[in-house]
Design a protein around this motif. Structure first.
Motif, PDB file in Angstrom:
ATOM      1  N   VAL A 184     -71.185  32.005   2.095  1.00 55.36           N
ATOM      2  CA  VAL A 184     -70.521  32.031   0.793  1.00 55.36           C
ATOM      3  C   VAL A 184     -71.567  31.785  -0.294  1.00 55.36           C
ATOM      4  O   VAL A 184     -72.432  30.907  -0.154  1.00 55.36           O
ATOM      5  CB  VAL A 184     -69.371  30.997   0.739  1.00 55.36           C
ATOM      6  N   GLY A 185     -71.487  32.590  -1.358  1.00 56.12           N
ATOM      7  CA  GLY A 185     -72.412  32.401  -2.477  1.00 56.12           C
ATOM      8  C   GLY A 185     -71.736  31.598  -3.574  1.00 56.12           C
ATOM      9  O   GLY A 185     -70.535  31.772  -3.834  1.00 56.12           O
ATOM     10  N   PHE A 186     -72.477  30.690  -4.188  1.00 52.35           N
ATOM     11  CA  PHE A 186     -71.959  29.930  -5.334  1.00 52.35           C
ATOM     12  C   PHE A 186     -72.486  30.565  -6.615  1.00 52.35           C
ATOM     13  O   PHE A 186     -73.697  30.805  -6.742  1.00 52.35           O
ATOM     14  CB  PHE A 186     -72.365  28.457  -5.230  1.00 52.35           C
ATOM     15  N   MET A 187     -71.564  30.824  -7.546  1.00 53.52           N
ATOM     16  CA  MET A 187     -71.931  31.526  -8.771  1.00 53.52           C
ATOM     17  C   MET A 187     -72.598  30.575  -9.768  1.00 53.52           C
ATOM     18  O   MET A 187     -72.180  29.422  -9.909  1.00 53.52           O
ATOM     19  CB  MET A 187     -70.692  32.146  -9.443  1.00 53.52           C
ATOM     20  N   ASP A 188     -73.598  31.090 -10.461  1.00 58.05           N
ATOM     21  CA  ASP A 188     -74.244  30.340 -11.549  1.00 58.05           C
ATOM     22  C   ASP A 188     -74.771  28.978 -11.111  1.00 58.05           C
ATOM     23  O   ASP A 188     -74.488  27.943 -11.746  1.00 58.05           O
ATOM     24  CB  ASP A 188     -73.278  30.180 -12.735  1.00 58.05           C
ATOM     25  N   ALA A 189     -75.487  28.989 -10.027  1.00 56.31           N
ATOM     26  CA  ALA A 189     -76.181  27.791  -9.526  1.00 56.31           C
ATOM     27  C   ALA A 189     -75.199  26.653  -9.229  1.00 56.31           C
ATOM     28  O   ALA A 189     -74.142  26.888  -8.648  1.00 56.31           O
ATOM     29  CB  ALA A 189     -77.284  27.378 -10.502  1.00 56.31           C
ATOM     30  N   TRP A 190     -75.523  25.424  -9.643  1.00 58.80           N
ATOM     31  CA  TRP A 190     -74.697  24.265  -9.302  1.00 58.80           C
ATOM     32  C   TRP A 190     -73.341  24.314  -9.995  1.00 58.80           C
ATOM     33  O   TRP A 190     -72.382  23.691  -9.530  1.00 58.80           O
ATOM     34  CB  TRP A 190     -75.434  22.970  -9.649  1.00 58.80           C
ATOM     35  N   ASP A 191     -73.237  25.054 -11.106  1.00 57.68           N
ATOM     36  CA  ASP A 191     -71.929  25.200 -11.768  1.00 57.68           C
ATOM     37  C   ASP A 191     -70.904  25.733 -10.772  1.00 57.68           C
ATOM     38  O   ASP A 191     -69.752  25.302 -10.742  1.00 57.68           O
ATOM     39  CB  ASP A 191     -72.006  26.171 -12.955  1.00 57.68           C
ATOM     40  N   GLY A 192     -71.320  26.690  -9.961  1.00 55.96           N
ATOM     41  CA  GLY A 192     -70.413  27.304  -8.992  1.00 55.96           C
ATOM     42  C   GLY A 192     -69.943  26.314  -7.937  1.00 55.96           C
ATOM     43  O   GLY A 192     -68.808  26.398  -7.456  1.00 55.96           O
ATOM     44  N   VAL A 193     -70.803  25.374  -7.573  1.00 53.06           N
ATOM     45  CA  VAL A 193     -70.410  24.361  -6.592  1.00 53.06           C
ATOM     46  C   VAL A 193     -69.445  23.379  -7.252  1.00 53.06           C
ATOM     47  O   VAL A 193     -68.400  23.026  -6.700  1.00 53.06           O
ATOM     48  CB  VAL A 193     -71.649  23.607  -6.044  1.00 53.06           C
ATOM     49  N   LEU A 194     -69.772  22.963  -8.470  1.00 55.44           N
ATOM     50  CA  LEU A 194     -68.935  21.973  -9.165  1.00 55.44           C
ATOM     51  C   LEU A 194     -67.565  22.541  -9.527  1.00 55.44           C
ATOM     52  O   LEU A 194     -66.573  21.823  -9.579  1.00 55.44           O
ATOM     53  CB  LEU A 194     -69.649  21.489 -10.437  1.00 55.44           C
ATOM     54  N   GLU A 195     -67.527  23.855  -9.784  1.00 55.00           N
ATOM     55  CA  GLU A 195     -66.266  24.472 -10.236  1.00 55.00           C
ATOM     56  C   GLU A 195     -65.631  25.332  -9.146  1.00 55.00           C
ATOM     57  O   GLU A 195     -64.670  26.049  -9.405  1.00 55.00           O
ATOM     58  CB  GLU A 195     -66.555  25.332 -11.484  1.00 55.00           C
ATOM     59  N   LYS A 196     -66.184  25.303  -7.984  1.00 57.80           N
ATOM     60  CA  LYS A 196     -65.697  26.091  -6.842  1.00 57.80           C
ATOM     61  C   LYS A 196     -65.557  27.583  -7.195  1.00 57.80           C
ATOM     62  O   LYS A 196     -64.538  28.199  -6.948  1.00 57.80           O
ATOM     63  CB  LYS A 196     -64.371  25.526  -6.325  1.00 57.80           C
ATOM     64  N   ARG A 197     -66.580  28.108  -7.824  1.00 59.53           N
ATOM     65  CA  ARG A 197     -66.622  29.556  -8.108  1.00 59.53           C
ATOM     66  C   ARG A 197     -67.524  30.189  -7.069  1.00 59.53           C
ATOM     67  O   ARG A 197     -68.723  29.901  -7.024  1.00 59.53           O
ATOM     68  CB  ARG A 197     -67.134  29.814  -9.521  1.00 59.53           C
ATOM     69  N   THR A 198     -66.927  30.998  -6.223  1.00 58.75           N
ATOM     70  CA  THR A 198     -67.681  31.510  -5.072  1.00 58.75           C
ATOM     71  C   THR A 198     -67.532  33.022  -4.921  1.00 58.75           C
ATOM     72  O   THR A 198     -66.670  33.645  -5.535  1.00 58.75           O
ATOM     73  CB  THR A 198     -67.167  30.856  -3.766  1.00 58.75           C
ATOM     74  N   MET A 199     -68.366  33.544  -4.050  1.00 56.62           N
ATOM     75  CA  MET A 199     -68.319  34.974  -3.712  1.00 56.62           C
ATOM     76  C   MET A 199     -68.635  35.072  -2.221  1.00 56.62           C
ATOM     77  O   MET A 199     -69.646  34.504  -1.773  1.00 56.62           O
ATOM     78  CB  MET A 199     -69.415  35.677  -4.527  1.00 56.62           C
ATOM     79  N   GLU A 200     -67.788  35.716  -1.468  1.00 59.92           N
ATOM     80  CA  GLU A 200     -68.043  35.852  -0.031  1.00 59.92           C
ATOM     81  C   GLU A 200     -69.226  36.813   0.156  1.00 59.92           C
ATOM     82  O   GLU A 200     -69.235  37.908  -0.421  1.00 59.92           O
ATOM     83  CB  GLU A 200     -66.784  36.381   0.662  1.00 59.92           C
ATOM     84  N   LEU A 201     -70.214  36.401   0.893  1.00 61.27           N
ATOM     85  CA  LEU A 201     -71.404  37.237   1.071  1.00 61.27           C
ATOM     86  C   LEU A 201     -71.357  37.873   2.462  1.00 61.27           C
ATOM     87  O   LEU A 201     -71.597  37.211   3.474  1.00 61.27           O
ATOM     88  CB  LEU A 201     -72.673  36.394   0.897  1.00 61.27           C
ATOM     89  N   THR A 202     -71.033  39.146   2.469  1.00 59.34           N
ATOM     90  CA  THR A 202     -70.981  39.902   3.716  1.00 59.34           C
ATOM     91  C   THR A 202     -72.186  40.832   3.763  1.00 59.34           C
ATOM     92  O   THR A 202     -72.862  41.038   2.745  1.00 59.34           O
ATOM     93  CB  THR A 202     -69.704  40.755   3.761  1.00 59.34           C
ATOM     94  N   VAL A 203     -72.404  41.418   4.917  1.00 57.08           N
ATOM     95  CA  VAL A 203     -73.510  42.385   5.029  1.00 57.08           C
ATOM     96  C   VAL A 203     -73.269  43.530   4.040  1.00 57.08           C
ATOM     97  O   VAL A 203     -74.186  43.966   3.332  1.00 57.08           O
ATOM     98  CB  VAL A 203     -73.620  42.896   6.489  1.00 57.08           C
ATOM     99  N   ALA A 204     -72.023  43.977   3.936  1.00 54.50           N
ATOM    100  CA  ALA A 204     -71.712  45.094   3.024  1.00 54.50           C
ATOM    101  C   ALA A 204     -71.957  44.702   1.565  1.00 54.50           C
ATOM    102  O   ALA A 204     -72.438  45.517   0.764  1.00 54.50           O
ATOM    103  CB  ALA A 204     -70.259  45.521   3.215  1.00 54.50           C
ATOM    104  N   ALA A 205     -71.654  43.443   1.218  1.00 51.85           N
ATOM    105  CA  ALA A 205     -71.829  43.010  -0.185  1.00 51.85           C
ATOM    106  C   ALA A 205     -73.293  43.048  -0.608  1.00 51.85           C
ATOM    107  O   ALA A 205     -73.608  43.122  -1.797  1.00 51.85           O
ATOM    108  CB  ALA A 205     -71.270  41.598  -0.355  1.00 51.85           C
ATOM    109  N   LEU A 206     -74.187  42.965   0.373  1.00 55.28           N
ATOM    110  CA  LEU A 206     -75.620  42.930   0.044  1.00 55.28           C
ATOM    111  C   LEU A 206     -76.294  44.300   0.198  1.00 55.28           C
ATOM    112  O   LEU A 206     -77.514  44.404   0.023  1.00 55.28           O
ATOM    113  CB  LEU A 206     -76.326  41.898   0.931  1.00 55.28           C
ATOM    114  N   ALA A 207     -75.501  45.321   0.504  1.00 58.94           N
ATOM    115  CA  ALA A 207     -76.093  46.647   0.687  1.00 58.94           C
ATOM    116  C   ALA A 207     -76.794  47.080  -0.594  1.00 58.94           C
ATOM    117  O   ALA A 207     -76.253  46.937  -1.697  1.00 58.94           O
ATOM    118  CB  ALA A 207     -75.009  47.644   1.068  1.00 58.94           C
ATOM    119  N   GLY A 208     -77.997  47.560  -0.472  1.00 61.44           N
ATOM    120  CA  GLY A 208     -78.750  48.073  -1.630  1.00 61.44           C
ATOM    121  C   GLY A 208     -79.397  46.990  -2.476  1.00 61.44           C
ATOM    122  O   GLY A 208     -79.986  47.277  -3.519  1.00 61.44           O
ATOM    123  N   MET A 209     -79.333  45.724  -2.039  1.00 59.51           N
ATOM    124  CA  MET A 209     -79.803  44.615  -2.871  1.00 59.51           C
ATOM    125  C   MET A 209     -81.267  44.247  -2.643  1.00 59.51           C
ATOM    126  O   MET A 209     -81.829  43.468  -3.408  1.00 59.51           O
ATOM    127  CB  MET A 209     -78.932  43.373  -2.640  1.00 59.51           C
TER     128      MET A 209
END
Ligand code: F6P
Length: 344
Positions: free
Chosen positions: A35-60
């Motif tokens: 799971v990725g946390f958005m905007d550094a520690w803000d994402g951890v403190l505010e529980k703003r996340t993004m599921e990081l799958t192999v497909a989500a990282l395609a082309g990155m």
């Protein structure tokens, strides 16, 4: 295992390449979720996340910046910040965190480990290349290439107009980019924070170059360069919201002083954030990939509170306590015995 990932501090070419390597290794080899946390520690403190799958990282792999966003600041800016990190990670069932960041992130990660038992591995990142314990930071090599390409272009316009070009590059506390790009770009002088400069000596170098019939000069200045006491006014800077001097502009003072002393027409070029933007080069892509994989392997070996690093081209694990609060300065033999040979 459920692994959290965040990117902290200033961005840097190669962040997405590290995230991609973490995701591939964790999911494909270990059956983890990431799971990725958005905007550094803000994402951890505010529980703003993004599921990081192999497909989500395609082309990155070649993409600059960070898909997770980044911020300065830390949980220690809030009285309940560290506890919130602990509770939010527990609620989100995150077992361990991979923090991709610079000296500030190393400090935060280590303190969170010590105070709330965070399982953490840090991947060192900064174009400034000033993190202790690793031979090189990813992003640095790309930044040097960008600065060198700019200097190459500046040579021809400088020669055409018979001008001195003062080129300011990043480097808050250290002159890594300036030294490497200065050597690679054939600079007449390189000014770095580690060696306070005497503007009269720099002016003499520029005059020597001109006396030999060569017209253009490139003077590379790290943003954190400082004049020797009593030679020129010391630069002053506003503070940013995090209390750090907002650097930038020493090149303007240097150019003015050089023009006064030499009479040669002088121009200023601040490369600025161009050095941090865009795609990582091949060297950095390989380094990022190795670091991301090593970070996952470290966690799976049950090891935490570590920075993964490269030494003598091997991946190593360095305890955070050995690197926190330290700065890796330019190898002065490179500056004194190589860069200065070409001054003037
Ligand atoms: O990433 C480090 C760095 O590039 C420093 O050299 C520079 O002073 C700083 O970031 C500027 O970052 P920002 O404009 O994001 O505050």
């Amino acid at each position: 295992m459920r692994i959290g990932v965040l990117t902290g501090g200033g961005d840097c070419p190669g962040l997405n390449a590290v995230i991609r390597a973490v995701v591939r290794k964790a999911i494909n080899d270990h059956g983890d979720t990431v799971v990725g946390f958005m905007d550094a520690w803000d994402g951890v403190l505010e529980k703003r996340t993004m599921e990081l799958t192999v497909a989500a990282l395609a082309g990155m792999l070649p993409r600059g910046g960070t898909i997770l966003g980044t911020r300065r600041g830390s949980p220690f800016d809030y009285p309940d910040g560290p506890q919130r990190v602990k509770e939010n990670l527990r609620e989100l069932a995150v077992d361990a965190l991979i923090v991709i960041g610079g000296n500030g992130s190393l400090w935060v990660a280590s303190k969170l480990h010590n105070e709330v038992g965070l399982n953490v591995v840090v991947v060192p990142k900064t174009i400034d290349n000033d993190i202790e314990g690793t031979d090189v930071c990813f992003g640095f090599n790309t930044a040097v290439q960008i600065a060198t390409d700019a200097i190459d272009r500046l040579h021809t316009t400088a020669e055409s107009h018979d001008r001195v070009m003062v080129v300011e590059v990043m480097g808050r506390d250290t002159g890594w980019i300036a030294t490497h790009a200065g050597i690679a770009g054939g600079a007449t002088a390189v000014l770095i924070p580690e060696r306070p400069f005497d503007i009269d000596h720099i002016a003499d170098a520029v005059k020597r170059k001109h006396a030999r019939g060569r017209y253009a000069s490139i003077v590379v200045v790290a943003e954190g360069a400082v004049p020797k006491e009593g030679t020129m006014p010391q630069p002053t800077y506003e503070l940013d919201p995090f209390g750090r001097p907002r650097l930038g502009g020493i090149s303007v003072e240097v150019a003015r002083a050089l023009e006064e002393r030499t009479g040669y027409e002088t121009r200023v070029v601040q490369i600025g954030h161009v050095q941090r933007g865009g795609t990582p080069n091949a060297f950095d892509r390989v380094l990022c990939t190795r670091l991301g994989i090593e970070a996952v392997s470290t966690l799976h070996d049950g090891v935490t509170n570590m920075m993964v690093a490269v030494r003598n081209d091997d991946m190593v694990r360095v305890p955070l306590s050995e690197v926190v609060g330290k700065t890796r300065y330019v190898d002065l033999s490179l500056y004194d015995n190589v860069a200065t040979v070409f001054f003037g």
